[in-house]
Scaffold this active site. Sequence first.
Site, PDB file in Angstrom:
ATOM      1  N   HIS A  27       0.822  -1.216   0.000  1.00 40.71           N
ATOM      2  CA  HIS A  27       0.000   0.000   0.000  1.00 40.71           C
ATOM      3  C   HIS A  27       0.853   1.261   0.000  1.00 40.71           C
ATOM      4  O   HIS A  27       2.049   1.244   0.325  1.00 40.71           O
ATOM      5  CB  HIS A  27      -0.916   0.012   1.227  1.00 40.71           C
ATOM      6  CG  HIS A  27      -0.154   0.042   2.524  1.00 40.71           C
ATOM      7  ND1 HIS A  27       0.408   1.185   3.042  1.00 40.71           N
ATOM      8  CD2 HIS A  27       0.166  -0.954   3.395  1.00 40.71           C
ATOM      9  CE1 HIS A  27       1.018   0.912   4.182  1.00 40.71           C
ATOM     10  NE2 HIS A  27       0.895  -0.389   4.420  1.00 40.71           N
ATOM     11  N   GLU A 102      -2.391  -6.971   7.196  1.00 38.38           N
ATOM     12  CA  GLU A 102      -1.122  -6.986   7.913  1.00 38.38           C
ATOM     13  C   GLU A 102      -1.242  -7.884   9.148  1.00 38.38           C
ATOM     14  O   GLU A 102      -2.330  -8.118   9.677  1.00 38.38           O
ATOM     15  CB  GLU A 102      -0.760  -5.551   8.334  1.00 38.38           C
ATOM     16  CG  GLU A 102       0.551  -5.393   9.077  1.00 38.38           C
ATOM     17  CD  GLU A 102       1.748  -5.838   8.258  1.00 38.38           C
ATOM     18  OE1 GLU A 102       1.969  -7.076   8.184  1.00 38.38           O
ATOM     19  OE2 GLU A 102       2.465  -4.970   7.730  1.00 38.38           O
TER      20      GLU A 102
END
Length: 205
Positions: A27, A102
């Site tokens: 990201h 994550e």
Amino acid sequence: MATASISSDGDVESAGFNYAEIIVIRHGETEWNANGRIQGHLEVGLNDNGRLQSAAVAERLSKEPKVSAIYSSDLRRALDTAEIIATSCGGLEVIKDPALRERHSGDLQGIVRHEAAMINPKAHKASLSRCKDQEIPSIGDKHRGERVVVVTHGGVMRALHKRAYPHEHAKKVWTTSVSVFHLSDDDEWNIKLWGDVSHFKKSAV
């Protein structure tokens, strides 16, 4: 080992296998990335630089062979990056997958990374564990012969690198860096590109 190539219509071909070509992108930058703060599962949006990074990688992908699908972690920083990419790649719908999140950082979430060992030494020690179980969940099986984008996080990308090359350590994973995996029919993983940020005229990572 067979060598893969990309045909004119964007399909991945090889002498011996049909590969799924998985383009894995971290990201864009957030303020917490810039400040060295641990995010984990906490929701932190892209900062201005992160949006510029996302636009740069989106432009890069729009000039490459077609993408069949775009998958993303459902955390906002990844999802926003994926949606910017999707707009540049023909308006594909982003498929959200919580399995691409994550690693949860527990009590360390929200703490500046270099202070973690002092603030919570037990949690910090646990965070250094190499025990990770992220994979690309069934995406490879669904997309043989296609190019697919996956937008995820640094921890997931390091786990994927370990899955492909268990005895090598992954180099630093920059925000919006591009890594390319080939997944073959016999579940063989190969990394064709790792951590590339050549889409930046001036590195802002």
